[in-house]
Design a protein around this motif. Structure first.
Motif, PDB file in Angstrom:
ATOM      1  N   PRO A 119      43.877 -36.740-121.498  1.00 10.69           N
ATOM      2  CA  PRO A 119      42.824 -37.199-122.417  1.00 10.69           C
ATOM      3  C   PRO A 119      42.923 -36.527-123.779  1.00 10.69           C
ATOM      4  CG  PRO A 119      41.915 -35.667-120.821  1.00 10.69           C
ATOM      5  CD  PRO A 119      43.335 -35.907-120.400  1.00 10.69           C
ATOM      6  N   LEU A 120      42.597 -37.300-124.820  1.00 13.15           N
ATOM      7  CA  LEU A 120      42.783 -36.827-126.181  1.00 13.15           C
ATOM      8  C   LEU A 120      41.892 -35.641-126.530  1.00 13.15           C
ATOM      9  CD1 LEU A 120      42.971 -40.289-127.988  1.00 13.15           C
ATOM     10  CD2 LEU A 120      44.884 -38.791-127.404  1.00 13.15           C
ATOM     11  N   ASP A 121      40.740 -35.535-125.863  1.00 16.97           N
ATOM     12  CA  ASP A 121      39.768 -34.499-126.221  1.00 16.97           C
ATOM     13  C   ASP A 121      39.749 -33.313-125.259  1.00 16.97           C
ATOM     14  OD1 ASP A 121      38.807 -36.064-124.169  1.00 16.97           O
ATOM     15  OD2 ASP A 121      36.722 -36.003-124.837  1.00 16.97           O
ATOM     16  N   ASP A 122      40.743 -33.222-124.367  1.00 15.78           N
ATOM     17  CA  ASP A 122      40.787 -32.106-123.425  1.00 15.78           C
ATOM     18  C   ASP A 122      42.234 -31.660-123.263  1.00 15.78           C
ATOM     19  OD1 ASP A 122      40.622 -30.251-121.432  1.00 15.78           O
ATOM     20  OD2 ASP A 122      39.794 -31.602-119.910  1.00 15.78           O
ATOM     21  N   PRO A 123      42.644 -30.583-123.917  1.00 16.75           N
ATOM     22  CA  PRO A 123      44.047 -30.163-123.863  1.00 16.75           C
ATOM     23  C   PRO A 123      44.518 -29.731-122.488  1.00 16.75           C
ATOM     24  CG  PRO A 123      42.703 -28.498-124.947  1.00 16.75           C
ATOM     25  CD  PRO A 123      41.844 -29.709-124.783  1.00 16.75           C
ATOM     26  N   ALA A 124      43.583 -29.493-121.565  1.00 18.55           N
ATOM     27  CA  ALA A 124      43.962 -29.102-120.201  1.00 18.55           C
ATOM     28  C   ALA A 124      43.695 -30.223-119.203  1.00 18.55           C
ATOM     29  CB  ALA A 124      43.210 -27.841-119.783  1.00 18.55           C
TER      30      ALA A 124
END
Length: 267
Positions: A152-157
């Motif tokens: 997901p674009l808004d969660d780097p993990a």
């Protein structure tokens, strides 16, 4: 220049009543090569031809963008905006698994039926990177390659998987002894070390995550990658340097070897 895609057969493929355009070329066992954002660019098609020339049949589904076109800055941004609100994709955290992966698994089943062999390869790129992993829920898929997954674009993990699918993927890969090959640049802000660590936590030793130095990326990628992506990202497409001995070309060779070893095993 844009690519007319004249050396591929253009098909309209129906999976459970949903029809999408798929470009097909080659002979031998099948590989589903999914485009990166914002579409089937000439760089994606170059990779598809390398897969074809390795003795495999490559299937390139059109999922977004203008087929064969080099991505412009504004055009690419518009494709990203549309994809982020599309019901087919889950671009943000807590969205679960993208519904389009069910269609892609159906494409893999059809490709396996057409081409034979021990199974199908699945290669994801950027926006579709993780889709190659989700496609492993289809028993025909035996060679998943996850390239610089950005969702997901808004969660780097984050992993862009529902909890149920994550467990099912882990169980299937462990049960059948599969390996997941993956690539990223070390300074990629869209596919971070946190994301690869999350894959490692889910899959353990079956996850073969390989990291290239960002300084080895193509310094003059197409405008969309220069002005919108703004970071080394696309290891074997837009940021590949087609020069003998280069780390990105070595990554391409490793991917082709991974696919051919699993899909065309020697007696």
């Amino acid at each position: 220049m844009d690519d007319a895609i004249t050396d591929f057969a253009r098909r309209e493929v129906d999976v459970d009543g949903v029809v999408k355009t798929v470009y097909v070329a080659g002979t031998g066992p099948a590989v589903v090569l999914m485009p990166e954002m914002p579409g089937i660019s000439p760089d994606v098609l170059r990779l598809a031809r390398w897969v074809r020339d390795a003795g495999l049949t490559v299937y390139v589904p059109s999922l977004f963008g203008i087929d064969g076109a080099y991505p412009t800055v504004e055009g690419g941004r518009e494709v990203v905006r549309r994809a982020c609100v599309s019901a087919e994709f889950r671009a943000f955290a807590n969205g679960g698994t993208s519904p389009v992966t069910a269609w892609l698994r159906g494409l893999a089943r059809q490709a396996h039926a057409e081409c034979g062999g021990p199974g199908v390869g699945a290669v994801g790129l950027c926006f579709t990177g993780n889709f190659a992993l989700t496609m492993a829920l289809e028993p025909a898929v035996i060679a998943p390659v996850v390239n610089h997954p950005s969702l997901p674009l808004d969660d780097p993990a984050g992993l862009e998987l529902s909890e149920e699918d994550a467990q099912a993927v882990r169980d299937r890969i462990a049960r059948d002894g599969l390996t997941v090959l993956a690539y990223r640049f070390d300074n990629d802000r869209w596919c971070t070390g946190q994301r690869f660590a999350a894959y490692q936590a889910l899959l353990g030793d079956t996850f073969d995550g390989r990291v290239l130095p960002g300084r080895s990326s193509n310094p003059t990628p197409p405008p969309f990658f220069r002005d919108v992506v703004e970071t080394p990202h696309s290891v074997v497409t837009a940021h590949l340097v087609n020069k003998a001995g280069h780390p990105t070309l070595k990554a391409r060779d490793e991917i082709l070897a991974f696919l051919t070893t699993r899909l065309k095993p020697r007696p």
